[in-house]
Motif scaffolding. Structure first.
Motif, mmCIF file in Angstrom:
data_model
loop_
_atom_site.group_PDB
_atom_site.id
_atom_site.type_symbol
_atom_site.label_atom_id
_atom_site.label_comp_id
_atom_site.label_asym_id
_atom_site.label_seq_id
_atom_site.Cartn_x
_atom_site.Cartn_y
_atom_site.Cartn_z
ATOM 1 N N LEU A 183 0.783 -1.343 0.062
ATOM 2 C CA LEU A 183 -0.042 -0.043 0.056
ATOM 3 C C LEU A 183 0.954 1.165 0.029
ATOM 4 O O LEU A 183 1.982 1.203 0.574
ATOM 5 N N VAL A 184 0.512 2.152 -0.719
ATOM 6 C CA VAL A 184 1.210 3.695 -0.558
ATOM 7 C C VAL A 184 0.581 4.483 0.428
ATOM 8 O O VAL A 184 -0.608 4.627 0.192
ATOM 9 N N THR A 185 1.368 4.980 1.360
ATOM 10 C CA THR A 185 0.743 5.967 2.288
ATOM 11 C C THR A 185 0.623 7.195 1.741
ATOM 12 O O THR A 185 1.648 7.930 1.088
ATOM 13 N N ASN A 186 -0.486 7.892 1.987
ATOM 14 C CA ASN A 186 -0.457 9.190 1.673
ATOM 15 C C ASN A 186 -1.070 10.110 2.865
ATOM 16 O O ASN A 186 -0.629 11.221 3.094
ATOM 17 N N ASP A 187 -2.185 9.836 3.541
ATOM 18 C CA ASP A 187 -2.560 10.695 4.767
ATOM 19 C C ASP A 187 -2.755 9.613 5.774
ATOM 20 O O ASP A 187 -2.995 8.427 5.760
ATOM 21 N N SER A 188 -2.654 10.259 7.144
ATOM 22 C CA SER A 188 -3.052 9.458 8.295
ATOM 23 C C SER A 188 -4.432 9.109 8.227
ATOM 24 O O SER A 188 -5.195 9.820 7.466
ATOM 25 N N GLY A 189 -4.733 7.992 8.695
ATOM 26 C CA GLY A 189 -6.135 7.444 8.822
ATOM 27 C C GLY A 189 -6.392 6.162 9.451
ATOM 28 O O GLY A 189 -5.459 5.464 10.064
ATOM 29 N N ILE A 190 -7.397 5.628 8.839
ATOM 30 C CA ILE A 190 -7.988 4.173 9.347
ATOM 31 C C ILE A 190 -7.730 3.152 8.233
ATOM 32 O O ILE A 190 -8.308 3.722 7.202
ATOM 33 N N LEU A 191 -7.342 2.182 8.522
ATOM 34 C CA LEU A 191 -7.197 1.219 7.626
ATOM 35 C C LEU A 191 -8.379 0.109 7.992
ATOM 36 O O LEU A 191 -8.227 -0.341 9.318
ATOM 37 N N LYS A 192 -9.230 -0.267 7.029
ATOM 38 C CA LYS A 192 -10.266 -1.243 7.501
ATOM 39 C C LYS A 192 -10.193 -2.421 6.673
ATOM 40 O O LYS A 192 -9.979 -2.476 5.457
ATOM 41 N N PHE A 193 -10.095 -3.756 7.299
ATOM 42 C CA PHE A 193 -10.131 -4.994 6.536
ATOM 43 C C PHE A 193 -11.466 -5.821 6.773
ATOM 44 O O PHE A 193 -11.852 -5.812 7.738
ATOM 45 N N ILE A 194 -11.933 -6.213 5.721
ATOM 46 C CA ILE A 194 -13.445 -6.675 5.746
ATOM 47 C C ILE A 194 -13.260 -7.901 5.059
ATOM 48 O O ILE A 194 -12.797 -8.025 3.858
ATOM 49 N N TRP A 195 -13.778 -9.265 5.776
ATOM 50 C CA TRP A 195 -13.712 -10.426 5.182
ATOM 51 C C TRP A 195 -15.206 -10.733 4.939
ATOM 52 O O TRP A 195 -16.122 -10.702 5.760
ATOM 53 N N PHE A 196 -15.607 -11.329 3.652
ATOM 54 C CA PHE A 196 -17.044 -11.701 3.303
ATOM 55 C C PHE A 196 -17.174 -13.110 3.283
ATOM 56 O O PHE A 196 -16.260 -13.624 2.645
ATOM 57 N N GLU A 197 -18.016 -13.735 4.026
ATOM 58 C CA GLU A 197 -18.105 -15.141 4.082
ATOM 59 C C GLU A 197 -19.495 -15.397 3.298
ATOM 60 O O GLU A 197 -20.147 -14.800 3.091
ATOM 61 N N ASP A 198 -19.487 -16.669 2.913
ATOM 62 C CA ASP A 198 -20.597 -17.235 2.139
ATOM 63 C C ASP A 198 -21.770 -17.187 3.096
ATOM 64 O O ASP A 198 -21.428 -17.184 4.339
ATOM 65 N N GLU A 199 -22.964 -17.018 2.654
ATOM 66 C CA GLU A 199 -23.962 -16.768 3.306
ATOM 67 C C GLU A 199 -24.234 -15.604 4.036
ATOM 68 O O GLU A 199 -24.782 -15.054 4.961
ATOM 69 N N GLY A 200 -23.482 -14.499 3.572
ATOM 70 C CA GLY A 200 -23.560 -13.147 3.825
ATOM 71 C C GLY A 200 -22.951 -12.434 5.192
ATOM 72 O O GLY A 200 -23.174 -11.324 5.439
ATOM 73 N N LYS A 201 -22.193 -13.310 5.942
ATOM 74 C CA LYS A 201 -21.702 -12.834 7.316
ATOM 75 C C LYS A 201 -20.490 -12.090 6.862
ATOM 76 O O LYS A 201 -19.701 -12.276 5.938
ATOM 77 N N VAL A 202 -20.216 -10.969 7.631
ATOM 78 C CA VAL A 202 -18.973 -10.123 7.126
ATOM 79 C C VAL A 202 -18.175 -10.115 8.541
ATOM 80 O O VAL A 202 -18.723 -9.821 9.735
ATOM 81 N N TYR A 203 -16.838 -10.012 8.545
ATOM 82 C CA TYR A 203 -16.162 -9.711 9.757
ATOM 83 C C TYR A 203 -15.083 -8.571 9.218
ATOM 84 O O TYR A 203 -14.634 -8.680 8.205
ATOM 85 N N SER A 204 -15.052 -7.847 10.361
ATOM 86 C CA SER A 204 -14.134 -6.642 10.088
ATOM 87 C C SER A 204 -13.338 -6.214 11.148
ATOM 88 O O SER A 204 -13.591 -6.329 12.216
ATOM 89 N N THR A 205 -12.105 -5.350 10.876
ATOM 90 C CA THR A 205 -11.312 -5.169 11.894
ATOM 91 C C THR A 205 -10.659 -3.800 11.331
ATOM 92 O O THR A 205 -10.606 -3.712 10.344
ATOM 93 N N THR A 206 -10.273 -2.889 12.291
ATOM 94 C CA THR A 206 -9.460 -1.563 11.769
ATOM 95 C C THR A 206 -8.445 -1.524 12.558
ATOM 96 O O THR A 206 -7.861 -1.951 13.475
ATOM 97 N N ARG A 207 -7.236 -0.634 11.841
ATOM 98 C CA ARG A 207 -6.027 -0.184 12.591
ATOM 99 C C ARG A 207 -5.823 1.077 11.955
ATOM 100 O O ARG A 207 -6.117 1.764 10.922
ATOM 101 N N LYS A 208 -4.886 1.889 13.150
ATOM 102 C CA LYS A 208 -4.667 3.240 12.777
ATOM 103 C C LYS A 208 -3.522 3.432 12.207
ATOM 104 O O LYS A 208 -2.607 2.596 12.512
ATOM 105 N N LEU A 209 -3.387 4.222 11.379
ATOM 106 C CA LEU A 209 -1.928 4.521 10.566
ATOM 107 C C LEU A 209 -1.800 6.076 10.656
ATOM 108 O O LEU A 209 -2.564 7.005 10.320
ATOM 109 N N ARG A 210 -0.494 6.189 11.254
ATOM 110 C CA ARG A 210 -0.118 7.637 11.268
ATOM 111 C C ARG A 210 0.975 7.970 10.387
ATOM 112 O O ARG A 210 2.045 7.333 10.354
ATOM 113 N N VAL A 211 0.678 9.016 9.349
ATOM 114 C CA VAL A 211 1.678 9.287 8.333
ATOM 115 C C VAL A 211 2.497 10.492 8.702
ATOM 116 O O VAL A 211 1.759 11.530 8.774
ATOM 117 N N SER A 212 3.376 10.735 8.560
ATOM 118 C CA SER A 212 4.283 11.873 8.832
ATOM 119 C C SER A 212 5.152 12.351 7.605
ATOM 120 O O SER A 212 5.449 11.625 6.780
#
Lengths: 108, 158
Positions: free
Chosen positions: A79-108
């Protein structure tokens, strides 16, 4: 089934314009629909079929996964960093279930 | 005169030559043959035009040459590209030649990816070619493949 365990290895700090590596893992059996259980009954297909990484609400990386991805799918990408912000990771399972998690990224 | 020329052009030597060229024309041809021969064609027909594929050394497939357990084969892919707004790799599709389901994964890249790189672990049923097709932003499609020896079927592990 219990909630899958999600693991993300991403840097917390980065320099603007730097290319960073991100590694993600989710615990999931990725049942293909070909295997049988002890009693000879086919275990129905249940896989993670899509993975999305959002960087400040913009989709930056998407994977369509199929049956041929190993159990506990590991995905590493860059990934190329440009701004500080939030990275969100989302996994989609069969039958419609969704799992997600986030991480903060500080760009200087 | 024309007829004579035509007859002359069909000598044994010229036939041998043309067969040679067919063999030498390489994996691009091989790929289209694979597509024609298997279910791969069906699964790829709505993704890209299989006739416009171009063999390319810009695609690097990192995978062991020999895998004992087909259930978790380390696999990574990198396509050489500048990854700018006007020139980048948009999709990379991975196919297996002999798995029960030919599609393995499709990666969607953006200029924000920085590198057209991805790593994962894949299942392979038997020794086979793994085929990678990269779609560029401008519509070009590149392809590469790699052979792998697999001992234990990774699609039916218990």
């Amino acid at each position: 089934m219990t909630t899958p365990r999600m693991r993300v290895k991403a840097p917390k700090n980065a320099i603007k314009g730097e290319i960073v590596e991100i590694m993600t893992l989710i615990s999931h059996p990725m049942d293909t629909g070909l295997r049988k259980d002890k009693h000879g009954i086919i275990i129905p297909r249940k896989i993670i079929n899509k993975f999305v990484c959002k960087y400040n609400d913009m989709e930056v990386f998407v994977v369509e996964l199929h049956e041929a991805i190993s159990a506990n799918p590991l995905i590493q990408f860059s990934l190329v960093t440009n701004d500080s912000g939030i990275l969100k990771f989302i996994w989609f399972e069969d039958e419609g279930k969704v799992y997600s998690t986030t991480r903060k990224l500080r760009v200087s | 005169m024309d007829e004579k020329l035509l007859n002359n052009s069909l000598t044994r030597r010229s036939m041998l030559g043309s067969v040679g060229t067919l063999v030498l024309s390489g994996t691009g041809l091989y790929f289209t043959e694979i597509l024609a021969a298997s279910e791969l064609k069906q699964s790829t027909s709505n993704l890209f035009d299989s006739n416009a594929l171009e063999d390319s050394s810009r695609i690097k497939i990192h995978m062991p040459e020999y895998a004992y357990d087909g259930g978790r084969v380390p696999f990574s892919i990198e396509v050489e590209s500048r990854m700018t707004e006007t020139d980048y790799v948009s999709h990379v599709h991975v196919f297996s030649e002999s798995n029960p389901f030919p599609r393995v994964a499709s990666f969607h890249f953006t200029p924000h990816s920085g590198r057209a790189f991805a790593r994962t672990r894949i299942r392979l049923s038997t020794s086979q070619h793994v085929i990678v097709v990269a779609e560029m932003h401008n519509g070009n499609t590149l392809t590469a493949r790699k052979w792998i020896e697999v001992t234990i079927n990774g699609c039916k592990e218990d």
